[in-house]
Design an enzyme around this catalytic site. Structure first.
Site, short mmCIF file in Angstrom:
data_model
loop_
_atom_site.label_atom_id
_atom_site.label_comp_id
_atom_site.label_asym_id
_atom_site.label_seq_id
_atom_site.Cartn_x
_atom_site.Cartn_y
_atom_site.Cartn_z
N ASP A 23 -24.72 44.84 -2.73
CA ASP A 23 -25.94 44.96 -2.06
C ASP A 23 -26.26 46.38 -2.06
O ASP A 23 -25.64 47.17 -2.53
CB ASP A 23 -25.35 44.72 -0.40
CG ASP A 23 -26.29 44.96 0.56
OD1 ASP A 23 -27.31 44.40 0.53
OD2 ASP A 23 -25.92 45.91 1.52
N ASP A 70 -28.95 48.45 0.40
CA ASP A 70 -28.96 49.31 1.53
C ASP A 70 -27.42 49.29 2.30
O ASP A 70 -26.83 48.29 2.68
CB ASP A 70 -29.78 48.64 2.46
CG ASP A 70 -31.23 48.68 1.86
OD1 ASP A 70 -31.85 49.74 2.09
OD2 ASP A 70 -31.57 47.81 1.36
C1 G6P Z 1 -31.73 45.23 3.65
C2 G6P Z 1 -31.52 45.40 5.00
C3 G6P Z 1 -32.01 45.02 5.87
C4 G6P Z 1 -33.68 44.99 5.65
C5 G6P Z 1 -33.61 43.88 4.80
C6 G6P Z 1 -35.10 43.70 4.26
O1 G6P Z 1 -31.12 43.90 3.59
O2 G6P Z 1 -30.00 45.94 5.12
O3 G6P Z 1 -31.95 45.92 7.25
O4 G6P Z 1 -34.08 44.36 6.91
O5 G6P Z 1 -32.81 44.69 3.41
O6 G6P Z 1 -35.81 44.78 3.68
P1 G6P Z 1 -37.34 45.26 3.56
O7 G6P Z 1 -37.28 46.29 2.68
O8 G6P Z 1 -37.91 44.01 2.57
O9 G6P Z 1 -38.01 45.21 4.52
MG MG Z 2 -26.31 46.20 3.37
#
Ligand code: G6P
Ligand code: MG
Length: 219
Positions: A9, A11
């Site tokens: 993953d 983030d």
């Molecule tokens: C990751 C983060 C989420 C976020 C998602 C979508 O999974 O942990 O918190 O909402 O990405 O991100 P984006 O950059 O597409 O808005």
């Molecule tokens: Mg994450």
């Protein structure tokens, strides 16, 4: 070695974008007159942008049409992307880079499996594209974690069956997605896991020792 590939993953695992998401969503919550705090923010981890918005709007006294919701999500993303521009290679800790190099040197294939549509941009800001054989992100999937699609596709891009892959996650939704994909999971950080991950580690820097031998693994 039990695994041939590792799917990370992004983030919260390879870098920390939490504060930027938080700041960008805070404004959305204000507009929607919805309460927003760290507990709500935690629920957004690993969840797609539109689903994150729905979570924030749960407590809003206002109602929004679909086009209004799309505008809110788009404006959040514009704020978020502006904040991401501050990111530099220094935002990926040296220990994380070392860990990725060690795993590659051990012959493992590495992929990113992220719900984010900004994953490519973030990897570029971090100058981290060179560590990965494949990047499967929010632009390639139709269902976000806890659905297994992102990990199934990432394994496919690596050319590996699910049972040869280990997922590394910081979020409960990601742990569930890994299980649904038929993959073991290493949980990093201090999330409240709905069930025990195969490995529990403080962060990614502990992964080489856990997999390749040495100290630092709690199984
Ligand atoms: C990751 C983060 C989420 C976020 C998602 C979508 O999974 O942990 O918190 O909402 O990405 O991100 P984006 O950059 O597409 O808005
Ligand atoms: Mg994450």
């Amino acid at each position: 070695m039990k695994y041939k590939g590792i799917i990370f993953d992004l983030d919260g695992v390879l870098c920390s974008t939490d504060r930027f998401h938080y700041q960008a969503w805070q404004q959305t919550a204000r507009e929607a007159k919805a309460p927003f705090d760290e507990t709500v923010n935690q629920r957004l981890r690993g969840v797609s942008r539109m689903e994150s918005l729905e979570i924030i709007l749960e407590k809003s006294p206002l109602t929004f049409t679909q086009p209004e919701k799309e505008r809110l999500a788009e404006e959040k993303n514009e704020r978020y992307r502006r904040l991401l521009q501050q990111m530099t290679p220094a935002d990926m800790p040296a220990g994380v880079r070392e860990a990725l190099r060690a795993l590659r040197a051990a012959g493992l294939k590495l992929a990113v499996g992220s719900s984010s549509k900004n994953a490519g941009f973030i990897l570029k800001q971090l100058d981290a594209e060179q560590y990965f054989d494949a990047v499967c992100d929010g632009t390639r999937i139709t269902r976000s974690k806890p659905h297994p699609e992102v990990f199934v596709k990432a394994a496919g891009m690596l050319g590996l069956p699910a049972e040869d892959c280990l997922v590394v996650e910081d979020a409960p939704a990601g742990l569930e997605a890994a299980r649904a994909a038929g993959m073991d999971c290493a949980g990093v950080g201090d999330a409240r896991w709905p069930f025990a991950p195969a490995y529990r580690l403080p962060d990614v820097t502990a992964l080489p020792a856990a997999l390749l031998g040495g100290e630092g693994a709690r199984r």
